[in-house]
Design an enzyme around this catalytic site. Structure first.
Site, PDB file in Angstrom:
ATOM      1  N   GLU A  75     -14.665   3.829  -5.287  1.00  0.00           N
ATOM      2  CA  GLU A  75     -13.932   4.855  -4.510  1.00  0.00           C
ATOM      3  C   GLU A  75     -14.873   5.403  -3.440  1.00  0.00           C
ATOM      4  O   GLU A  75     -15.948   5.906  -3.760  1.00  0.00           O
ATOM      5  CB  GLU A  75     -13.458   5.971  -5.447  1.00  0.00           C
ATOM      6  CG  GLU A  75     -12.992   7.261  -4.765  1.00  0.00           C
ATOM      7  CD  GLU A  75     -11.764   7.085  -3.885  1.00  0.00           C
ATOM      8  OE1 GLU A  75     -10.728   6.612  -4.380  1.00  0.00           O
ATOM      9  OE2 GLU A  75     -11.864   7.407  -2.688  1.00  0.00           O
ATOM     10  N   CYS A 201       6.342   9.852  -2.472  1.00  0.00           N
ATOM     11  CA  CYS A 201       7.119  11.079  -2.621  1.00  0.00           C
ATOM     12  C   CYS A 201       8.160  11.230  -1.519  1.00  0.00           C
ATOM     13  O   CYS A 201       8.020  12.052  -0.605  1.00  0.00           O
ATOM     14  CB  CYS A 201       6.242  12.315  -2.673  1.00  0.00           C
ATOM     15  SG  CYS A 201       7.214  13.714  -3.280  1.00  0.00           S
ATOM     16  N   CYS A 309      10.733  14.020  -8.815  1.00  0.00           N
ATOM     17  CA  CYS A 309      10.450  14.696  -7.563  1.00  0.00           C
ATOM     18  C   CYS A 309      10.930  16.146  -7.660  1.00  0.00           C
ATOM     19  O   CYS A 309      12.135  16.379  -7.674  1.00  0.00           O
ATOM     20  CB  CYS A 309      11.156  13.976  -6.422  1.00  0.00           C
ATOM     21  SG  CYS A 309      10.708  14.677  -4.851  1.00  0.00           S
TER      22      CYS A 309
HETATM   23  P1  FAD Z   1      -3.815   7.895  -4.591  1.00  0.00           P
HETATM   24  O1  FAD Z   1      -3.785   9.043  -5.521  1.00  0.00           O
HETATM   25  O2  FAD Z   1      -3.408   8.058  -3.202  1.00  0.00           O
HETATM   26  O3  FAD Z   1      -5.231   7.174  -4.751  1.00  0.00           O
HETATM   27  C1  FAD Z   1      -5.606   6.021  -4.057  1.00  0.00           C
HETATM   28  C2  FAD Z   1      -7.135   6.021  -3.979  1.00  0.00           C
HETATM   29  O4  FAD Z   1      -7.583   4.749  -3.514  1.00  0.00           O
HETATM   30  C3  FAD Z   1      -7.686   7.071  -2.995  1.00  0.00           C
HETATM   31  O5  FAD Z   1      -8.621   7.900  -3.643  1.00  0.00           O
HETATM   32  C4  FAD Z   1      -8.333   6.253  -1.885  1.00  0.00           C
HETATM   33  O6  FAD Z   1      -9.473   6.864  -1.322  1.00  0.00           O
HETATM   34  C5  FAD Z   1      -8.694   4.960  -2.634  1.00  0.00           C
HETATM   35  N1  FAD Z   1      -8.801   3.795  -1.759  1.00  0.00           N
HETATM   36  C6  FAD Z   1      -7.977   3.400  -0.755  1.00  0.00           C
HETATM   37  N2  FAD Z   1      -8.438   2.265  -0.198  1.00  0.00           N
HETATM   38  C7  FAD Z   1      -9.566   1.928  -0.872  1.00  0.00           C
HETATM   39  C8  FAD Z   1     -10.477   0.826  -0.790  1.00  0.00           C
HETATM   40  N3  FAD Z   1     -10.345  -0.149   0.128  1.00  0.00           N
HETATM   41  N4  FAD Z   1     -11.502   0.792  -1.665  1.00  0.00           N
HETATM   42  C9  FAD Z   1     -11.677   1.752  -2.622  1.00  0.00           C
HETATM   43  N5  FAD Z   1     -10.839   2.809  -2.740  1.00  0.00           N
HETATM   44  C10 FAD Z   1      -9.810   2.890  -1.867  1.00  0.00           C
HETATM   45  N6  FAD Z   1       4.054  13.126  -6.503  1.00  0.00           N
HETATM   46  C11 FAD Z   1       4.712  13.793  -7.496  1.00  0.00           C
HETATM   47  O7  FAD Z   1       4.755  13.315  -8.630  1.00  0.00           O
HETATM   48  N7  FAD Z   1       5.324  14.989  -7.287  1.00  0.00           N
HETATM   49  C12 FAD Z   1       5.309  15.577  -6.070  1.00  0.00           C
HETATM   50  O8  FAD Z   1       5.853  16.658  -5.921  1.00  0.00           O
HETATM   51  C13 FAD Z   1       4.624  14.912  -5.003  1.00  0.00           C
HETATM   52  N8  FAD Z   1       4.578  15.464  -3.766  1.00  0.00           N
HETATM   53  C14 FAD Z   1       3.831  14.881  -2.771  1.00  0.00           C
HETATM   54  C15 FAD Z   1       3.746  15.505  -1.534  1.00  0.00           C
HETATM   55  C16 FAD Z   1       2.955  14.983  -0.539  1.00  0.00           C
HETATM   56  C17 FAD Z   1       2.877  15.673   0.784  1.00  0.00           C
HETATM   57  C18 FAD Z   1       2.205  13.784  -0.774  1.00  0.00           C
HETATM   58  C19 FAD Z   1       1.289  13.229   0.291  1.00  0.00           C
HETATM   59  C20 FAD Z   1       2.316  13.139  -1.993  1.00  0.00           C
HETATM   60  C21 FAD Z   1       3.132  13.664  -2.998  1.00  0.00           C
HETATM   61  N9  FAD Z   1       3.286  13.031  -4.242  1.00  0.00           N
HETATM   62  C22 FAD Z   1       3.992  13.661  -5.256  1.00  0.00           C
HETATM   63  C23 FAD Z   1       2.818  11.622  -4.410  1.00  0.00           C
HETATM   64  C24 FAD Z   1       1.523  11.460  -5.188  1.00  0.00           C
HETATM   65  O9  FAD Z   1       0.493  12.235  -4.647  1.00  0.00           O
HETATM   66  C25 FAD Z   1       1.160   9.960  -5.162  1.00  0.00           C
HETATM   67  O10 FAD Z   1       2.270   9.195  -5.543  1.00  0.00           O
HETATM   68  C26 FAD Z   1       0.000   9.675  -6.115  1.00  0.00           C
HETATM   69  O11 FAD Z   1      -1.160  10.359  -5.713  1.00  0.00           O
HETATM   70  C27 FAD Z   1      -0.263   8.165  -6.170  1.00  0.00           C
HETATM   71  O12 FAD Z   1      -1.407   7.886  -6.949  1.00  0.00           O
HETATM   72  P2  FAD Z   1      -2.251   6.540  -6.670  1.00  0.00           P
HETATM   73  O13 FAD Z   1      -3.365   6.528  -7.634  1.00  0.00           O
HETATM   74  O14 FAD Z   1      -1.332   5.381  -6.616  1.00  0.00           O
HETATM   75  O15 FAD Z   1      -2.802   6.731  -5.184  1.00  0.00           O
END
Ligand code: FAD
Ligand code: UQ1
Length: 380
Positions: A75, A201, A309
Site C-alpha cells: 500500500e 457507493c 447504502c
Molecule cells: P479502498 O478502500 O478504496 O482501498 C483500495 C486501496 O488500494 C487504497 O488504499 C489504495 O491506495 C490502494 N491502491 C490502489 N492502487 C494501488 C496499487 N497499484 N498498489 C498498491 N495499492 C494500491 N460505502 C458504504 O458501505 N456506505 C456508505 O455510506 C458509503 N459512502 C461512500 C461515500 C463516498 C463519498 C465514497 C467515496 C465512498 C463511499 N462508500 C460507502 C464506498 C466505500 O468507501 C468503498 O466501497 C470501500 O472503501 C471499498 O473498499 P476497497 O478495499 O475495495 O477499496
C-alpha cells in the site's frame, strides 16, 4: 520508498524517536530494527494488495489464520481514509480530519507494510512487482485495490477544481470544496453529475444532492461524480476479466482461473453495488473460503451479494437501503427501513465509523447477517 521510510512516520516512529533521546543502547535498538526492515522478506504466505477497507480487514483475518509474520500488505498511501463519512464532510456535518488515520496505525501489528505501488501482477509465477523495483512472491494473493477515479476523462477536469464552485465528495482533495461551494451558493443552477461507468457507493451522488437541497433554496454549483474504472495495473493483468475487473467467483470470491488468488471489494467483478458494507460481508466469506482452500478443501460459504447504502436525505434523516444480488431487500432491522429515520442517521454518522475503525479493520465485522437473524427470529 524503502521499508525504513515506512516505519519512519506515525506513532511507531515517534516511539523510536523517544528511545533515541535516552542513550546509546536505544540507538542500537533502532539500528537493529532498521536492519530487519531493510531486509524485509520477498516471500509471504499471504500477500494483500491494497491497504483500504478490504485489504486491512483481510490482513487482520489472515494474521489470525497464519500468523502476522507470514502476511504483508502492499500500500503506497501514508493515510487510510474512512470514505463513507465524506458524504457528511461535503455537507459540512463532519470534519475531514476525522476521516483519516495514519496507515501505520491500521496495519495489524506484526504484519509487514510494504510501502509501494503494485505495478505488475504475474499470477503464473505467483509474484508481483512494485514501483520500488521489488519482486514479491506469495502462496496466496488477495487483491483489494479498490476503484480508480478517472476525473481526467471529463473535459476541463481536474484543473477545473481550481474554480470555487466545483466540488467532489469522491476525493480527499476535493471533498471540502463541496462544502465551500454549498456555503457560497447564492443563486443559479446546481448540477450533480452521475457517470455511466460502475461507481462506488452509487447512493453518494444522490445523498449530497438531498443534503444540498436541504441546505439552500437557490442554486449555483457543480458536484462531480467522476467516471471510475478498474485500477490501471489490473486492466491489463491476467487476473482481469474483459472489462478489467478481478475475475472472481461471485459466491466464494476465489479467482476463476488462479485458485490461490482471491479478490475483495471495489476492484472485483462481483455483480453488486460497490460499498464498504459489501466489503464487510465479503470479508467474512473470503476468510472462510481461504481457510478451506488452505486445507485443500472446497470453499463452501456463499456470498449472497449483500450490500448497503445509508441514503442520507437530510441533516438528521437516513433511509437504510440493504439488498442482495437480486436487488431484493435484505434488511437488518425489524422495522420499516424505507422510512427516513433519525436513528439511522445517527448510525451512519457515529456508530458506523466506530464499527469500521474498531471492528471491521481488525477483522471482527463480517456484516450484519447475524443481527438480521437475531432480529427476525425475535419477530417470528
Ligand atoms: P479502498 O478502500 O478504496 O482501498 C483500495 C486501496 O488500494 C487504497 O488504499 C489504495 O491506495 C490502494 N491502491 C490502489 N492502487 C494501488 C496499487 N497499484 N498498489 C498498491 N495499492 C494500491 N460505502 C458504504 O458501505 N456506505 C456508505 O455510506 C458509503 N459512502 C461512500 C461515500 C463516498 C463519498 C465514497 C467515496 C465512498 C463511499 N462508500 C460507502 C464506498 C466505500 O468507501 C468503498 O466501497 C470501500 O472503501 C471499498 O473498499 P476497497 O478495499 O475495495 O477499496
Ligand atoms: C456496514 O456493515 C458497513 O460496513 C462497516 C457500512 O459501511 C460504512 C455501512 O454503511 C452499513 C450500513 C453497514 C451495515 C451495518 C448495519 C448494522 C446495518
Amino acid at each position: 520508498m524503502t521499508p525504513l521510510a515506512a516505519v519512519a512516520s506515525g506513532p511507531r516512529a515517534q516511539l523510536f524517536a523517544c528511545s533515541l533521546r535516552l542513550g546509546t543502547q536505544q540507538i542500537s535498538l533502532l539500528q537493529l530494527h532498521t536492519r530487519s526492515s531493510l531486509a524485509a522478506k520477498n516471500h509471504y504466505e499471504v500477500l494483500v494488495l491494497g491497504g483500504g477497507s478490504g485489504g486491512i480487514s483481510m490482513a487482520a483475518r489472515m494474521k489470525r489464520r497464519v500468523g502476522a509474520e507470514n502476511v504483508a500488505i502492499v500500500e503506497p498511501s501514508e493515510r487510510h481514509f474512512y470514505q463513507p463519512i465524506w458524504t457528511l464532510v461535503g455537507a459540512g456535518a463532519k470534519q475531514l480530519a476525522a476521516s483519516g488515520r495514519p496507515t501505520v496505525s491500521v496495519i495489524p501489528s506484526g504484519v509487514e507494510w510494504i510501502k509501494a505501488r503494485v505495478v505488475e501482477l504475474n499470477p503464473n509465477k505467483n509474484c508481483v512487482h512494485t514501483d520500488s523495483g521489488k519482486e514479491i512472491s506469495y502462496k496466496y494473493l488477495i487483491i483489494a485495490l479498490g476503484i480508480q477515479l478517472d476525473y481526467e476523462k471529463i473535459k476541463g477536469l481536474p484543473e477545473g477544481f481550481d474554480h470555487p464552485k466545483i466540488g467532489s465528495n469522491y476525493s480527499v482533495k476535493t471533498v471540502e470544496k463541496t462544502w465551500k461551494a454549498l456555503q457560497d451558493f447564492k443563486e443559479g443552477n446546481a448540477i450533480f453529475t452521475f457517470p455511466n461507468t460502475p461507481v462506488k457507493c452509487a447512493g453518494a451522488p444522490q445523498k449530497i444532492m438531498y443534503l444540498s437541497e436541504a441546505y439552500f433554496q437557490k442554486y449555483e454549483m457543480l458536484h462531480v461524480t467522476p467516471p471510475m474504472s478498474s485500477p490501471d495495473v489490473l486492466k491489463t493483468s491476467p487476473v482481469a476479466d474483459a472489462a478489467g475487473w478481478v475475475d472472481v467467483d461471485k459466491e466464494t470470491l476465489q479467482h476463476k482461473k488462479y485458485p490461490n488468488v482471491f479478490g475483495i471489494g471495489d476492484c472485483t467483478n462481483l455483480p453488486t453495488s460497490k460499498t464498504a458494507a459489501a466489503v464487510a460481508a465479503q470479508s467474512g466469506i473470503l476468510d472462510r473460503t481461504i481457510s478451506l482452500v488452505m486445507k485443500n478443501q472446497k470453499p463452501m460459504k456463499k456470498y449472497d451479494g449483500y450490500t448497503s447504502c445509508p441514503l442520507v436525505t437530510g441533516y438528521n434523516r437516513v433511509i437504510l437501503a440493504e439488498f442482495d444480488y437480486n436487488a431484493q431487500p435484505l434488511e437488518t432491522f425489524p422495522f420499516d427501513q424505507s422510512r427516513e429515520r433519525l436513528t439511522m442517521y445517527l448510525m451512519k454518522a457515529d456508530l458506523m465509523p466506530f464499527l469500521y475503525w474498531n471492528m471491521m479493520l481488525r477483522g471482527y465485522w463480517g456484516g450484519p447477517a447475524f443481527l438480521r437473524k437475531v432480529f427476525h427470529l425475535g419477530m417470528s
